[in-house]
Design an enzyme around this catalytic site. Structure first.
Site, mmCIF file in Angstrom:
data_model
loop_
_atom_site.group_PDB
_atom_site.id
_atom_site.type_symbol
_atom_site.label_atom_id
_atom_site.label_comp_id
_atom_site.label_asym_id
_atom_site.label_seq_id
_atom_site.Cartn_x
_atom_site.Cartn_y
_atom_site.Cartn_z
ATOM 1 N N ASP A 68 58.233 46.717 92.316
ATOM 2 C CA ASP A 68 58.157 45.466 91.602
ATOM 3 C C ASP A 68 56.632 45.189 91.361
ATOM 4 O O ASP A 68 55.738 45.286 92.148
ATOM 5 C CB ASP A 68 58.621 44.096 92.440
ATOM 6 C CG ASP A 68 60.000 44.317 92.721
ATOM 7 O OD1 ASP A 68 60.767 44.666 91.663
ATOM 8 O OD2 ASP A 68 60.413 44.291 93.881
ATOM 9 N N ASP A 70 53.946 42.205 89.889
ATOM 10 C CA ASP A 70 53.477 41.032 89.621
ATOM 11 C C ASP A 70 51.949 41.148 89.082
ATOM 12 O O ASP A 70 50.882 41.571 89.497
ATOM 13 C CB ASP A 70 53.362 40.025 91.067
ATOM 14 C CG ASP A 70 54.671 39.939 91.576
ATOM 15 O OD1 ASP A 70 55.898 40.116 90.884
ATOM 16 O OD2 ASP A 70 55.066 39.631 92.752
ATOM 17 N N ASP A 149 49.947 34.001 100.756
ATOM 18 C CA ASP A 149 50.094 33.953 102.225
ATOM 19 C C ASP A 149 49.698 34.749 103.143
ATOM 20 O O ASP A 149 49.185 34.247 104.011
ATOM 21 C CB ASP A 149 51.736 34.074 102.239
ATOM 22 C CG ASP A 149 52.195 35.374 101.511
ATOM 23 O OD1 ASP A 149 51.494 36.055 100.997
ATOM 24 O OD2 ASP A 149 53.583 35.550 101.213
#
Length: 449
Positions: A68, A70, A149
């Site tokens: 994935d 981003d 995070d």
């Protein structure tokens, strides 16, 4: 190749990144999908900053192939939307843009600022407990990095010169295989309690160790997950248990008191019966193996295994009160599901098969006559059979029934008849029979006088 640990560290508290040039890191454009490259180059060509960020860079540095991608940019969601016709704005809590290329979706986010800041009339909203309710505050890349995070997710790959910008010493933590929250852990968990689940998921997936300060507050703050909408927690459950590391994830969740926040009745059942935990572990072991072998898996089966012990416990209570077995099973299933939906939602596409798997547990012992053939033809038979084997493996029920069904599936017609005879079935009535054809009634002839 020069070790990332040899890169010069920036002073603690300073927001300037360590710039790791292309010659000193292994991330290549060959690791990046064509779709992600198109997004990066178009943003860059339009005069915006364009970076790959997060897990794809982390995985590439670990020698894994990213799946994935981003993208982070200083372009606002509206500006991104104008650049890509194949995109759409999504989300209210976090406004982002999805750019679609066939089945592949590239997620594009705008750099976010501090929650208490105000930019372009967008204000971050928090609950009294510190939960971040809405966060559409735009900021700089430095602010964006420190809002992420974990340190290993605050790595930015620049399409302009192919360097990596490390704002939180994430490259160091990757080399030491340490998962560390950015900022004060208590505050970060209160902003978004799902970060506790993400900590467990990443540690299990990557075989990382939680840093002491990241780990310490989880025991106390686990109940904050009760504030999270059940639909969002269901999405997290899929990520936790359907990625091939379910067994380790389950053990870590249980250790930190997080599993009970997701499946409270399952945790209560494990306290009452040792087989309940063994059943869950056996189901997760089976699922992990299937994923490793690239075989299909379904959340319905795992959910059926997670919640079977509570269903069986409630069914036994209802039967002791005088309710017949089948209605007791159905009532128990409804009670368990009703409570579970308060914690994690279960879409009907998984809930209905889960119920079928449970109800078939009552039909599997019934093998007389045609029943064995009818049960075998049920669409959920295979999943119910697999759960039966795990129930025997966990010690809930004696072994034997699973072996019978294994032999019945593998046997020819003669062997199947012999197996049914051993159960006391009537050999003359066993086996599926064809329905008699209805004779077509002819209209009576009309006579003319």
């Amino acid at each position: 190749m020069k070790s990332l640990l040899e890169s010069k560290k920036h002073p603690e508290g300073e927001q300037k990144p360590r710039i790791i040039p292309r010659a000193e890191h292994p991330v290549s454009r060959q690791h990046i999908s064509d779709a992600a490259l198109k997004v990066l180059y178009r943003l860059d060509g339009a005069g915006f900053d364009a970076f790959l960020v997060g897990g794809c860079i982390r995985d590439a540095l670990l020698g894994l192939m990213p799946k994935d991608f981003d993208v982070a940019t200083n372009a606002t969601p509206e500006q991104v939307r104008e650049l890509f016709r194949n995109s759409r704005l999504i989300g209210r809590r976090f406004r982002i843009v999805h750019v679609r290329f066939g089945r592949e979706v590239i997620e594009v986010t705008t750099f976010r600022g501090k929650p208490q800041d105000e930019h372009d009339n967008h204000i971050a909203q928090q609950s009294d407990a510190g939960l971040l309710l809405r966060d559409n505050v735009w900021g700089s890349i430095e602010e964006d990095a420190l809002r992420r995070d974990f340190t290993v997710n605050a790595l930015y790959y620049s399409i302009a010169d192919f360097s990596i910008h490390d704002f939180a010493d994430g490259a160091h933590d990757i080399e030491t295989r340490t998962l560390r929250l950015i900022g004060d852990p208590q505050t970060r968990y209160r902003e978004d309690p799902v970060r506790m689940l993400r900590a467990v998921r990443f540690a299990s997936k990557l075989d990382f160790t939680l840093s002491p300060e990241t780990e310490a507050p989880i025991y106390e703050l686990a109940p904050l997950l009760l504030q999270i909408p059940p639909a969002r927690l269901f999405d997290e459950v899929l990520k936790l248990f359907m990625a091939g590391h379910g067994l380790m994830t389950f053990r870590m969740l249980s250790h930190y008191g997080l599993f009970g926040m997701l499946f409270p009745e399952a945790e209560e059942a494990m306290a009452d019966a040792a087989w309940a935990e063994q059943l869950i572990e056996a189901a997760l072991t089976n699922t992990d193996k299937r994923i490793a072998d690239s075989r299909p898996v379904t959340p319905a089966f795992l959910l059926a295994a997670f919640l079977w012990a509570p269903v069986a416990h409630r069914q036994a209570q209802l039967e002791s009160d005088g309710m017949p077995a089948i209605p007791a099973l159905q009532a128990a299933a409804q009670q368990v599901i009703s409570r579970q939906l308060q914690h994690t939602s279960i879409p009907k596409r998984f809930g209905m098969p889960m119920r079928d798997i449970w109800e078939l547990q009552a039909r599997l012992p019934q093998r007389h006559g045609k029943r064995a053939f009818q049960t075998r033809e049920h669409p959920r038979f295979r999943a119910a059979y697999d759960l039966l084997l795990l129930r025997e493996q966990a010690g809930e029920i004696p072994r034997g029934l699973g072996d019978w069904w294994t032999a019945f599936q593998d046997g020819d017609e003669h062997e199947q008849r012999r197996l049914i005879q051993k159960t006391g079935g009537d050999p003359a009535s066993q086996g599926p029979k064809k329905k008699p054809r209805k004779r077509r009634r002819r209209k009576p002839r009309q006579t003319t006088e």
